[in-house]
Design an enzyme around this catalytic site. Sequence first.
Site, PDB file in Angstrom:
ATOM      1  N   ARG A 127      42.503  43.900  46.506  1.00  0.00           N
ATOM      2  CA  ARG A 127      41.053  43.597  46.529  1.00  0.00           C
ATOM      3  C   ARG A 127      40.744  42.154  46.924  1.00  0.00           C
ATOM      4  NH1 ARG A 127      40.588  46.967  41.748  1.00  0.00           N
ATOM      5  NH2 ARG A 127      40.035  49.033  42.463  1.00  0.00           N
ATOM      6  N   LYS A 149      35.224  35.829  59.984  1.00  0.00           N
ATOM      7  CA  LYS A 149      35.174  37.191  60.527  1.00  0.00           C
ATOM      8  C   LYS A 149      36.609  37.689  60.667  1.00  0.00           C
ATOM      9  CE  LYS A 149      30.915  37.448  63.205  1.00  0.00           C
ATOM     10  NZ  LYS A 149      30.347  37.587  64.566  1.00  0.00           N
ATOM     11  N   GLU A 191      35.564  29.632  75.526  1.00  0.00           N
ATOM     12  CA  GLU A 191      34.846  29.525  74.249  1.00  0.00           C
ATOM     13  C   GLU A 191      34.381  28.078  74.007  1.00  0.00           C
ATOM     14  OE1 GLU A 191      33.933  31.953  72.198  1.00  0.00           O
ATOM     15  OE2 GLU A 191      35.321  33.629  72.515  1.00  0.00           O
ATOM     16  N   LYS A 233      30.499  25.293  65.211  1.00  0.00           N
ATOM     17  CA  LYS A 233      30.655  26.602  64.569  1.00  0.00           C
ATOM     18  C   LYS A 233      30.414  26.485  63.063  1.00  0.00           C
ATOM     19  CE  LYS A 233      32.942  30.886  64.223  1.00  0.00           C
ATOM     20  NZ  LYS A 233      33.796  31.883  64.815  1.00  0.00           N
ATOM     21  N   GLU A 243      25.836  36.559  59.717  1.00  0.00           N
ATOM     22  CA  GLU A 243      25.182  36.907  60.986  1.00  0.00           C
ATOM     23  C   GLU A 243      23.909  37.747  60.809  1.00  0.00           C
ATOM     24  OE1 GLU A 243      27.930  37.482  64.268  1.00  0.00           O
ATOM     25  OE2 GLU A 243      26.461  38.788  65.232  1.00  0.00           O
ATOM     26  N   ARG A 247      23.826  33.041  63.671  1.00  0.00           N
ATOM     27  CA  ARG A 247      25.249  33.159  64.011  1.00  0.00           C
ATOM     28  C   ARG A 247      25.447  33.963  65.294  1.00  0.00           C
ATOM     29  NH1 ARG A 247      30.579  33.924  60.173  1.00  0.00           N
ATOM     30  NH2 ARG A 247      32.048  34.025  61.913  1.00  0.00           N
ATOM     31  N   ASN A 251      27.662  34.430  70.054  1.00  0.00           N
ATOM     32  CA  ASN A 251      28.023  35.532  70.944  1.00  0.00           C
ATOM     33  C   ASN A 251      27.456  35.345  72.352  1.00  0.00           C
ATOM     34  OD1 ASN A 251      29.506  36.926  69.015  1.00  0.00           O
ATOM     35  ND2 ASN A 251      27.647  37.810  68.149  1.00  0.00           N
ATOM     36  N   HIS A 254      28.906  37.295  75.207  1.00  0.00           N
ATOM     37  CA  HIS A 254      29.779  38.340  74.664  1.00  0.00           C
ATOM     38  C   HIS A 254      29.287  39.764  74.943  1.00  0.00           C
ATOM     39  CE1 HIS A 254      31.734  34.992  72.791  1.00  0.00           C
ATOM     40  NE2 HIS A 254      32.613  35.766  72.173  1.00  0.00           N
ATOM     41  N   HIS A 258      32.108  42.026  76.326  1.00  0.00           N
ATOM     42  CA  HIS A 258      32.663  43.212  75.655  1.00  0.00           C
ATOM     43  C   HIS A 258      32.643  44.420  76.581  1.00  0.00           C
ATOM     44  CE1 HIS A 258      31.918  41.338  71.434  1.00  0.00           C
ATOM     45  NE2 HIS A 258      33.049  40.947  71.970  1.00  0.00           N
ATOM     46  N   HIS A 272      39.996  37.865  76.878  1.00  0.00           N
ATOM     47  CA  HIS A 272      38.699  37.749  76.196  1.00  0.00           C
ATOM     48  C   HIS A 272      37.936  36.479  76.614  1.00  0.00           C
ATOM     49  CE1 HIS A 272      35.612  37.991  73.149  1.00  0.00           C
ATOM     50  NE2 HIS A 272      35.935  36.780  72.740  1.00  0.00           N
TER      51      HIS A 272
HETATM   52  N1  GLY Z   1      33.122  34.686  67.209  1.00  0.00           N
HETATM   53  C1  GLY Z   1      31.785  34.727  66.779  1.00  0.00           C
HETATM   54  C2  GLY Z   1      31.608  34.480  65.326  1.00  0.00           C
HETATM   55  O1  GLY Z   1      32.528  34.089  64.638  1.00  0.00           O
HETATM   56  O2  GLY Z   1      30.528  34.672  64.842  1.00  0.00           O
END
Ligand code: GLY
Length: 379
Positions: A127, A149, A191, A233, A243, A247, A251, A254, A258, A272
Amino acid sequence: MSQAVLERRVHVPLGERAYDVVIGPGLLAQAGERILPLLKRPRVAVLSDETVAALHLDTLRAGLAAAGIEMEALALPPGEATKGWPQFTRAVEWLLETRVERNDVVIAFGGGVIGDLAGFAAAVLRRGVRFVQIPTSLLAQVDSSVGGKTGINAPQGKNLIGAFHQPSLVLADTEVLGTLTQRDFLAGYGEVAKYGLLGDAEFFSWLETHGPSLAGGDMAARVEAVTRSVQMKADIVARDETEQGDRALLNLGHTFCHALEAATGYSDRLLHGEGVAIGCALAFELSYRLGLVSQEEPSRVREHLAAMGMKKDLADIPGDLPDADALLDLMGQDKKVVDGQLRFILARCIGDAFVTADVPPEAVRDLLNEALSARNQNS
Ligand code: GLY
């Protein structure tokens, strides 16, 4: 310049989940003294991939041993295909067999694939156990290792299974970047450029000046670029950890990326970060077509990517691509879809991006159709 002089630290202020990102050359060798304060017993489990393990695991082992920390390690196959249920199950079961306890610390030692998978394993193991990110790719250092994430891919799309689970520490050793191929380094740079484009025009100008020396190995410039990216960031994640709003700015590029990654089968036809760079150029082009920015802005984006020797439009992707409707369809799987409506990150100028659902699908279709036909003319 000495290693200590180059070292930088960014704090990610998330209350009881707050942590530091330490950036600089030579951190692997000091991993033990950095991690020891987190440990209840001097033992860690390391998840890595075979490429990173072959290059750097001995240095990490020695760095941990210098502080009396024992290490068990599992190296998974390199590549995006690892980021699915089979290798995830293998990793979790290995952590249990290795008797990782609730108070222990797991180390994610690799690029974005390992960071995401190991972070998710730590999120669900007993957990939730703590974990440390030691990112070894530029992409992981500036993006995926920071912000919590974690997750794996589903047959339906990328990163669709996962959890928010913040690391307890991030050690970004910029010396390790020296073993990346130029292609991997430049993909990560996609990035880095994204941060300038979305929120800091002055940083983008700095990159226009220093990008080539940074790519050429200038360590001070690398540390500066990673630090500024991570700081941006951290600021955004501190405002919007899960997000709900801001946040999503991270993206930028992106939604296009994607779809292009899915269209190229997540293969090495398009990495990527390469997709992010192309996606940023397309997002600025779309912003121009919607009357939000002047024509000079998308041109400046493409010029910088070209000056760096990076992919900058669909013409730079080898092999076949599906038509614009099929690409639009792939965009429909994006996690930013709300009530069936696609959301895009567009720009008011370089350094000022915003999230919107107010983009006519015809404008995206026209843009893709033109980019695809320019590609076909070139081939
Ligand atoms: N890679 C985008 C984020 O961490 O929100």
